[in-house]
Motif scaffolding. Structure first.
Motif: not given
Length: 514
Positions: A21-27, A182-194
């Motif tokens: 979901l996070i990756l798709s929103i970023a894309c 959106i980019m802030a959410a990606l930066l915050a979540s990516a290290p834990f989810l990806l």
């Protein structure tokens, strides 16, 4: 496209689906920036007063920087880690968005859009690679890639809608500020989810090839832009010929490199090349025509940004539904018949769009846009599978990278070339306009572009002048010309593709729908 994995691969958990979901929103956000300015251009013209050339660069530079750096960023991700490159890109994408939102000159906005493009080039290859690595089960992986592809496609469609809503109530810079959370959410979540991913056997990044690729694309586009904005002069052929010359050097260099940026051997496969050309042409015309359509609704029909966005909802819904259901068409008809039928339907849509644009018909333009969606979406999704499926299995990665680059480049090229062609037609139509009473600079603005012409009319009190109707008719004529060109090209491609595919035995097990 699909990648075979061992039977019994682990099923995805909630963590993987949230990561998707996070990756798709970023894309989606990254893709949306290709089109979000379509409705904002009149407000930008009024605020920043760009020249005709600057206006085209504001629109086009993002897509061209994305296309120029896409393979480069993909190779860099293989070397230092896809997640790391994605996070670096997300940070600079957010920062460049703030820069663009508060730009107070046309030149500043062009620079900001260029930086956005470079940062955006990290997102498409990184997100796709991470999606593939998140999902080990083949069925789940194909569903996840379908979701990713749909997000990418939807970004270009909802950009104008979101832009219209924001422009109704806020400054044009707001269309960039929506990227920041959106980019802030990606930066915050990516290290834990990806997960992190890197290819230990990745080829060395050839910086000289990167430079050559940029020096191929940008001078050629610049030359055509100058022709469109100022009229043809022999000196404008210099950057075009320079770009073509550098492109020749780039191709020769790829042939001798151990790890080339582009695997040229793939182009010796007729079905691969035909699928790639169909894919590129489809994106080329859809982005270029959507640029015309959104400006047409505001500048010719006279809708506000919000009303233009609302009128575009039906065609956006067609694109959305087809993005999720196109696999059913492919499964029923097979990939080849899906592509050929889709090209014909798309050509029908562009032909009807040409007629509607010529007659300045709001309902006609929107109806034609819906028909284009019915043909375009199955073609693009199916040719993506054909591009990868017609390549040898050991070259599937290179084929995928070429496919992504082609889509990005096609969209940017469509906006640039069709925009330039439309500008040429507009200038030709305004040659005999009676501009008595306007200053020399105002006359130049009026004959350069419809947006600047309407702004001159507003500031000089000439909103009922006869040349206003001529300006709108000239813009509509350029729109119709580009749609007619699309119709002829798509039908010609259908005929060529039919002959190529007829001579090729396709392994449809590698080209299934998602």
């Amino acid at each position: 496209m699909s990648v075979t994995v061992a039977d019994g691969a682990a099923k995805a958990t909630r963590r993987e689906w949230i990561g998707l979901l996070i990756l798709s929103i970023a894309c989606l956000i990254y893709s949306m920036d290709l089109s979000v300015l379509f409705l904002a251009m009149p407000a930008i013209v009024a605020d920043l007063d760009p020249s005709a050339t600057q206006l085209l660069w504001i629109n086009d530079i993002y897509g061209f920087m994305v296309a120029g750096f896409l393979v480069t960023m993909g190779t860099l991700g293989d070397r230092i880690g896809r997640r790391k490159v994605l996070l670096i890109g997300a940070f600079f994408f957010g920062a460049a968005s703030v820069f663009a939102a508060f730009a107070n000159t046309a030149s500043m906005l062009i620079v900001a859009r260029a930086l956005l493009g470079i940062a955006g080039a990290t997102i498409a290859p990184s997100t796709l690679s991470l999606v593939v690595n998140l999902f080990r089960d083949e069925h789940e992986r194909n569903r996840a890639i379908s979701v990713w592809g749909t997000a990418f496609a939807l970004g270009g469609l909802i950009g104008p809608l979101i832009g219209g809503l924001l422009l109704q109530y806020f400054h044009w810079g707001s269309v960039f500020l929506i990227n920041v959370p959106i980019m802030a959410a990606l930066l915050a979540s990516a290290p834990f989810l990806l997960p992190e991913y890197k290819d230990e056997n990745a080829g060395r990044l050839d910086l000289f090839s990167v430079l050559l690729s940029l020096l191929t694309v940008l001078p050629v586009v610049y030359g055509f832009k100058k022709m469109a904005a100022e009229g043809f002069e022999t000196v404008q052929l210099v950057p075009v010929l320079f770009g073509i010359g550098v492109g020749t050097i780039f191709v020769r260099r790829q042939k001798v490199l151990e790890h080339p940026m582009i695997d040229l051997a793939l182009f010796q496969i007729p079905a691969f090349t035909a699928s790639l050309m169909v894919n590129l042409a489809g994106v080329f015309f859809i982005f270029g025509i959507f640029l015309f359509q959104n400006l047409f609704l505001q500048l010719v029909i006279g809708l506000t940004p919000l009303k233009a966005a609302l009128w575009s909802i039906p065609s956006s819904l067609v694109f959305t539904v087809m993005s999720f259901q196109a696999w059913r068409v492919t499964n029923r008809l097979g990939p080849v018949r899906t592509v050929l039928l889709g090209l014909v339907v798309n050509a029908l849509g562009t032909g009807l769009m040409a007629i509607a644009a010529w007659h300045s018909s709001l309902i006609g333009v929107l109806g034609a846009s819906m028909i284009m969606g019915l043909g375009f979406v199955p073609v693009i999704l199916t040719t993506t599978g054909l591009i990868v499926g017609t390549a040898p299995p050991e070259r599937a990665g290179s084929a995928s990278a070429i496919s992504e680059t082609s889509a990005e480049f096609g969209g940017a090229l469509g906006v640039a070339v069709l925009g330039s062609l439309g500008t040429l037609f507009y200038r030709f139509g305004m040659q005999d306009a009676d501009l008595t009473g306007l200053s020399g600079s105002d006359q130049t603005s009026v004959t350069s572009a419809l947006g600047t012409a309407l702004e001159v009319a507003r500031t000089t009190g000439n909103e009922t002048a006869p040349w206003i109707d001529l300006a709108k008719a000239s813009y509509a004529g350029g729109f119709a010309l580009c749609c007619a060109l699309a119709t002829v090209t798509l039908l010609l491609l259908a005929a060529i593709a039919a002959r190529v595919y007829a001579r090729t035995e396709l392994d449809e097990s590698r080209i299934g729908g998602h």
